[in-house]
Motif scaffolding. Sequence first.
Motif, PDB file in Angstrom:
ATOM      1  N   ALA A 235       0.826  -1.216   0.000  1.00 49.46           N
ATOM      2  CA  ALA A 235       0.000   0.000   0.000  1.00 49.46           C
ATOM      3  C   ALA A 235       0.857   1.261   0.000  1.00 49.46           C
ATOM      4  N   VAL A 236       1.971   1.233   0.718  1.00 49.97           N
ATOM      5  CA  VAL A 236       2.879   2.384   0.702  1.00 49.97           C
ATOM      6  C   VAL A 236       3.382   2.615  -0.727  1.00 49.97           C
ATOM      7  N   ALA A 237       3.805   1.542  -1.393  1.00 53.01           N
ATOM      8  CA  ALA A 237       4.387   1.660  -2.725  1.00 53.01           C
ATOM      9  C   ALA A 237       3.365   2.068  -3.780  1.00 53.01           C
ATOM     10  N   PHE A 238       2.198   1.448  -3.750  1.00 53.93           N
ATOM     11  CA  PHE A 238       1.275   1.585  -4.875  1.00 53.93           C
ATOM     12  C   PHE A 238       0.014   2.394  -4.583  1.00 53.93           C
ATOM     13  N   VAL A 239      -0.161   2.829  -3.315  1.00 54.26           N
ATOM     14  CA  VAL A 239      -1.317   3.662  -2.981  1.00 54.26           C
ATOM     15  C   VAL A 239      -0.851   4.987  -2.382  1.00 54.26           C
ATOM     16  N   MET A 240      -0.134   4.912  -1.246  1.00 56.27           N
ATOM     17  CA  MET A 240       0.233   6.148  -0.535  1.00 56.27           C
ATOM     18  C   MET A 240       1.224   7.007  -1.314  1.00 56.27           C
ATOM     19  N   ASN A 241       2.279   6.415  -1.846  1.00 52.30           N
ATOM     20  CA  ASN A 241       3.263   7.229  -2.559  1.00 52.30           C
ATOM     21  C   ASN A 241       2.670   7.923  -3.780  1.00 52.30           C
ATOM     22  N   PRO A 242       1.864   7.248  -4.604  1.00 49.97           N
ATOM     23  CA  PRO A 242       1.239   7.982  -5.716  1.00 49.97           C
ATOM     24  C   PRO A 242       0.324   9.116  -5.236  1.00 49.97           C
ATOM     25  N   ILE A 243      -0.392   8.894  -4.138  1.00 48.01           N
ATOM     26  CA  ILE A 243      -1.241   9.967  -3.595  1.00 48.01           C
ATOM     27  C   ILE A 243      -0.381  11.141  -3.148  1.00 48.01           C
ATOM     28  N   LEU A 244       0.656  10.852  -2.348  1.00 45.84           N
ATOM     29  CA  LEU A 244       1.524  11.929  -1.855  1.00 45.84           C
ATOM     30  C   LEU A 244       2.231  12.650  -2.994  1.00 45.84           C
ATOM     31  N   ASN A 245       2.667  11.892  -3.993  1.00 44.33           N
ATOM     32  CA  ASN A 245       3.408  12.505  -5.101  1.00 44.33           C
ATOM     33  C   ASN A 245       2.520  13.360  -6.000  1.00 44.33           C
ATOM     34  N   ALA A 246       1.200  13.215  -5.900  1.00 45.65           N
ATOM     35  CA  ALA A 246       0.277  14.029  -6.694  1.00 45.65           C
ATOM     36  C   ALA A 246      -0.021  15.371  -6.029  1.00 45.65           C
ATOM     37  N   LEU A 247       0.414  15.535  -4.792  1.00 47.37           N
ATOM     38  CA  LEU A 247       0.179  16.783  -4.060  1.00 47.37           C
ATOM     39  C   LEU A 247       1.215  17.828  -4.446  1.00 47.37           C
ATOM     40  N   PRO A 248       0.959  19.098  -4.124  1.00 49.95           N
ATOM     41  CA  PRO A 248       1.992  20.131  -4.346  1.00 49.95           C
ATOM     42  C   PRO A 248       3.276  19.784  -3.585  1.00 49.95           C
ATOM     43  N   ASP A 249       4.410  20.288  -4.064  1.00 43.77           N
ATOM     44  CA  ASP A 249       5.715  19.896  -3.526  1.00 43.77           C
ATOM     45  C   ASP A 249       5.814  19.950  -2.006  1.00 43.77           C
ATOM     46  N   ASP A 250       5.388  21.061  -1.403  1.00 39.65           N
ATOM     47  CA  ASP A 250       5.506  21.164   0.051  1.00 39.65           C
ATOM     48  C   ASP A 250       4.701  20.068   0.738  1.00 39.65           C
ATOM     49  N   SER A 251       3.486  19.822   0.258  1.00 42.15           N
ATOM     50  CA  SER A 251       2.644  18.781   0.862  1.00 42.15           C
ATOM     51  C   SER A 251       3.214  17.393   0.591  1.00 42.15           C
ATOM     52  N   THR A 252       3.750  17.184  -0.600  1.00 37.33           N
ATOM     53  CA  THR A 252       4.378  15.901  -0.930  1.00 37.33           C
ATOM     54  C   THR A 252       5.494  15.597   0.054  1.00 37.33           C
ATOM     55  N   GLN A 253       6.393  16.548   0.205  1.00 38.68           N
ATOM     56  CA  GLN A 253       7.559  16.340   1.054  1.00 38.68           C
ATOM     57  C   GLN A 253       7.156  16.192   2.520  1.00 38.68           C
ATOM     58  N   LEU A 254       6.233  17.003   2.986  1.00 41.25           N
ATOM     59  CA  LEU A 254       5.786  16.908   4.376  1.00 41.25           C
ATOM     60  C   LEU A 254       5.066  15.585   4.631  1.00 41.25           C
ATOM     61  N   GLY A 255       4.270  15.127   3.675  1.00 40.59           N
ATOM     62  CA  GLY A 255       3.585  13.844   3.816  1.00 40.59           C
ATOM     63  C   GLY A 255       4.567  12.683   3.877  1.00 40.59           C
ATOM     64  N   HIS A 256       5.569  12.720   3.011  1.00 36.67           N
ATOM     65  CA  HIS A 256       6.603  11.674   3.049  1.00 36.67           C
ATOM     66  C   HIS A 256       7.367  11.709   4.372  1.00 36.67           C
ATOM     67  N   ALA A 257       7.670  12.900   4.856  1.00 39.39           N
ATOM     68  CA  ALA A 257       8.398  13.018   6.125  1.00 39.39           C
ATOM     69  C   ALA A 257       7.558  12.466   7.277  1.00 39.39           C
ATOM     70  N   HIS A 258       6.277  12.798   7.295  1.00 32.88           N
ATOM     71  CA  HIS A 258       5.405  12.289   8.367  1.00 32.88           C
ATOM     72  C   HIS A 258       5.270  10.769   8.279  1.00 32.88           C
ATOM     73  N   GLY A 259       5.073  10.260   7.076  1.00 31.73           N
ATOM     74  CA  GLY A 259       5.003   8.810   6.895  1.00 31.73           C
ATOM     75  C   GLY A 259       6.290   8.127   7.321  1.00 31.73           C
ATOM     76  N   GLY A 260       7.413   8.750   7.013  1.00 34.03           N
ATOM     77  CA  GLY A 260       8.703   8.193   7.415  1.00 34.03           C
ATOM     78  C   GLY A 260       8.856   8.127   8.921  1.00 34.03           C
ATOM     79  N   ARG A 261       8.383   9.170   9.605  1.00 37.26           N
ATOM     80  CA  ARG A 261       8.460   9.159  11.068  1.00 37.26           C
ATOM     81  C   ARG A 261       7.512   8.108  11.647  1.00 37.26           C
ATOM     82  N   MET A 262       6.293   8.070  11.141  1.00 41.17           N
ATOM     83  CA  MET A 262       5.286   7.166  11.692  1.00 41.17           C
ATOM     84  C   MET A 262       5.648   5.695  11.437  1.00 41.17           C
ATOM     85  N   LEU A 263       5.876   5.353  10.179  1.00 40.48           N
ATOM     86  CA  LEU A 263       6.191   3.959   9.856  1.00 40.48           C
ATOM     87  C   LEU A 263       7.608   3.589  10.296  1.00 40.48           C
ATOM     88  N   GLY A 264       8.509   4.564  10.283  1.00 39.70           N
ATOM     89  CA  GLY A 264       9.875   4.301  10.735  1.00 39.70           C
ATOM     90  C   GLY A 264       9.937   3.902  12.201  1.00 39.70           C
TER      91      GLY A 264
END
Length: 148
Positions: free
Chosen positions: A22-51
Amino acid sequence: MLNTLEVVTTVVVGVLVGVEFAVAFVMNPILNALPDDSTQLGHAHGGRMLGAVMPFWYIGSLILAAVWAVAGWQNDGSGLVVIAAGLLILSVVMSVLLLVPINNRNKSWTAENRPADWKQQLNRWLRFHYVRVAILIAAFALLVIALV
């Protein structure tokens, strides 16, 4: 008792595969479709949470598979469990050496301090993640085959 271990191991690894898929084929495409700031912040939050949880999940899956391999050594399918455990080891090593360093950098980035190549680093993480997902799917499939 061995039957319970087999089922628990298969379920734990199966849910891990589902989350990583789901991270690879659902969440990342969703996050990558957002504006740059939101994309990067979403990836950072996901990295903290899942990490925070994934190290325990990966190591726990590996321990369960190893215990199954030892406890069921005399049973049919034990070779498949050993191979699955080897694949889980590979996923842990790959995570520690390739994915975690990128994730550790990413989870501390903000719009103000992210490097110029942040998108390239996230894309590199995603390419490694696709390989890791394939390895996890193979391990899960072997455990399912060994179970049945």
